[in-house]
Design a protein around this motif. Structure first.
Motif, mmCIF file in Angstrom:
data_model
loop_
_atom_site.group_PDB
_atom_site.id
_atom_site.type_symbol
_atom_site.label_atom_id
_atom_site.label_comp_id
_atom_site.label_asym_id
_atom_site.label_seq_id
_atom_site.Cartn_x
_atom_site.Cartn_y
_atom_site.Cartn_z
ATOM 1 N N ARG A 19 13.554 52.564 -55.553
ATOM 2 C CA ARG A 19 12.801 51.554 -56.292
ATOM 3 C C ARG A 19 13.540 51.245 -57.576
ATOM 4 N N LEU A 20 13.919 50.004 -57.717
ATOM 5 C CA LEU A 20 14.558 49.543 -58.939
ATOM 6 C C LEU A 20 13.508 49.012 -59.899
ATOM 7 N N SER A 21 13.760 49.224 -61.175
ATOM 8 C CA SER A 21 12.895 48.693 -62.225
ATOM 9 C C SER A 21 13.726 47.835 -63.162
ATOM 10 N N CYS A 22 13.084 46.853 -63.746
ATOM 11 C CA CYS A 22 13.736 45.991 -64.732
ATOM 12 C C CYS A 22 12.751 45.806 -65.886
ATOM 13 N N ALA A 23 13.092 46.386 -67.016
ATOM 14 C CA ALA A 23 12.237 46.292 -68.196
ATOM 15 C C ALA A 23 12.700 45.141 -69.077
ATOM 16 N N ALA A 24 11.753 44.331 -69.514
ATOM 17 C CA ALA A 24 12.065 43.150 -70.308
ATOM 18 C C ALA A 24 11.512 43.260 -71.717
ATOM 19 N N SER A 25 12.226 42.667 -72.647
ATOM 20 C CA SER A 25 11.751 42.611 -74.030
ATOM 21 C C SER A 25 12.294 41.349 -74.673
ATOM 22 N N GLY A 26 11.677 40.940 -75.763
ATOM 23 C CA GLY A 26 12.188 39.821 -76.536
ATOM 24 C C GLY A 26 11.457 38.521 -76.356
ATOM 25 N N ARG A 27 10.742 38.325 -75.289
ATOM 26 C CA ARG A 27 9.955 37.118 -75.084
ATOM 27 C C ARG A 27 8.674 37.483 -74.360
ATOM 28 N N THR A 28 7.854 36.522 -74.144
ATOM 29 C CA THR A 28 6.606 36.726 -73.423
ATOM 30 C C THR A 28 6.925 36.887 -71.941
ATOM 31 N N PHE A 29 6.984 38.139 -71.511
ATOM 32 C CA PHE A 29 7.385 38.428 -70.141
ATOM 33 C C PHE A 29 6.482 37.739 -69.133
ATOM 34 N N SER A 30 5.214 37.680 -69.404
ATOM 35 C CA SER A 30 4.259 37.156 -68.431
ATOM 36 C C SER A 30 4.433 35.670 -68.161
ATOM 37 N N SER A 31 5.268 34.992 -68.936
ATOM 38 C CA SER A 31 5.518 33.568 -68.696
ATOM 39 C C SER A 31 6.806 33.327 -67.912
ATOM 40 N N LEU A 32 7.526 34.386 -67.596
ATOM 41 C CA LEU A 32 8.838 34.263 -66.972
ATOM 42 C C LEU A 32 8.785 34.458 -65.465
ATOM 43 N N ASN A 33 9.483 33.597 -64.737
ATOM 44 C CA ASN A 33 9.781 33.884 -63.338
ATOM 45 C C ASN A 33 10.983 34.833 -63.312
ATOM 46 N N MET A 34 10.950 35.800 -62.402
ATOM 47 C CA MET A 34 11.984 36.827 -62.365
ATOM 48 C C MET A 34 12.665 36.863 -61.005
ATOM 49 N N GLY A 35 13.950 37.189 -61.027
ATOM 50 C CA GLY A 35 14.699 37.271 -59.781
ATOM 51 C C GLY A 35 15.509 38.552 -59.707
ATOM 52 N N TRP A 36 15.841 38.933 -58.466
ATOM 53 C CA TRP A 36 16.759 40.039 -58.210
ATOM 54 C C TRP A 36 17.947 39.483 -57.412
ATOM 55 N N PHE A 37 19.122 39.909 -57.821
ATOM 56 C CA PHE A 37 20.355 39.520 -57.161
ATOM 57 C C PHE A 37 21.200 40.775 -56.948
ATOM 58 N N ARG A 38 22.224 40.642 -56.117
ATOM 59 C CA ARG A 38 23.153 41.751 -55.949
ATOM 60 C C ARG A 38 24.564 41.207 -55.764
ATOM 61 N N GLN A 39 25.527 42.056 -56.088
ATOM 62 C CA GLN A 39 26.926 41.670 -55.928
ATOM 63 C C GLN A 39 27.714 42.875 -55.442
ATOM 64 N N ALA A 40 28.302 42.712 -54.263
ATOM 65 C CA ALA A 40 29.165 43.737 -53.681
ATOM 66 C C ALA A 40 30.608 43.451 -54.090
ATOM 67 N N PRO A 41 31.465 44.471 -54.065
ATOM 68 C CA PRO A 41 32.866 44.254 -54.451
ATOM 69 C C PRO A 41 33.518 43.161 -53.625
ATOM 70 N N GLY A 42 34.158 42.229 -54.310
ATOM 71 C CA GLY A 42 34.865 41.162 -53.631
ATOM 72 C C GLY A 42 33.995 40.040 -53.104
ATOM 73 N N LYS A 43 32.700 40.114 -53.400
ATOM 74 C CA LYS A 43 31.783 39.090 -52.900
ATOM 75 C C LYS A 43 31.080 38.398 -54.060
ATOM 76 N N GLU A 44 30.533 37.234 -53.779
ATOM 77 C CA GLU A 44 29.779 36.504 -54.786
ATOM 78 C C GLU A 44 28.398 37.142 -54.968
ATOM 79 N N ARG A 45 27.845 36.897 -56.136
ATOM 80 C CA ARG A 45 26.488 37.373 -56.394
ATOM 81 C C ARG A 45 25.529 36.620 -55.473
ATOM 82 N N GLU A 46 24.624 37.352 -54.850
ATOM 83 C CA GLU A 46 23.709 36.730 -53.899
ATOM 84 C C GLU A 46 22.252 37.000 -54.276
#
Length: 125
Positions: A19-46
């Motif tokens: 389970r990955l977690s992403c903690a946010a600070s600095g703005r109103t988190f509840s107003s933000l849409n959030m995404g998860w991406f990944r990048q393998a070696p030699g590949k574009e971020r997906e």
């Protein structure tokens, strides 16, 4: 500007879970849409998954649908990515990202304006 910090990556055997977690600070988190991406070696971020500001809408890449689940806790300013049935091809650096502007979830990397530093996920066969 929002600051994002991912955690929860590591080494796991095929078929395992993380389970990955992403903690946010600095703005109103509840107003933000959030995404998860990944990048393998030699590949574009997906794109992996996204969740809207309220948590009522989620989208997934076909490659992870049915195995990964995104969720958020606005009281804790945190978004999660539960990853089950992991495969060696899931090995990558995983990033969370925030979108301040759109009212809908998006898969486009360029639509996200804040990014975390990433966390490594390695799945052994």
């Amino acid at each position: 500007q929002v600051q994002l910090v991912e955690s929860g990556g590591g080494l796991v055997q095929a078929g395992g879970s993380l389970r990955l977690s992403c903690a946010a600070s600095g703005r109103t988190f509840s107003s933000l849409n959030m995404g998860w991406f990944r990048q393998a070696p030699g590949k574009e971020r997906e794109f992996i998954s996204a969740i809207n500001w309220s948590g009522s809408t989620t989208i997934y890449a076909d490659s992870v649908k049915g195995r990964f689940t995104v969720a958020r806790d606005n009281a804790k300013n945190t978004v999660y990515l539960q990853m089950n049935s992991l495969k060696p091809e899931d090995t990558a650096v995983y990033y969370c990202a925030a979108d301040r502007y759109r009212s809908y979830t998006t898969k486009r990397t360029g639509d996200y304006d804040s990014w975390g530093q990433g966390t490594q996920v390695t799945v052994s066969s």
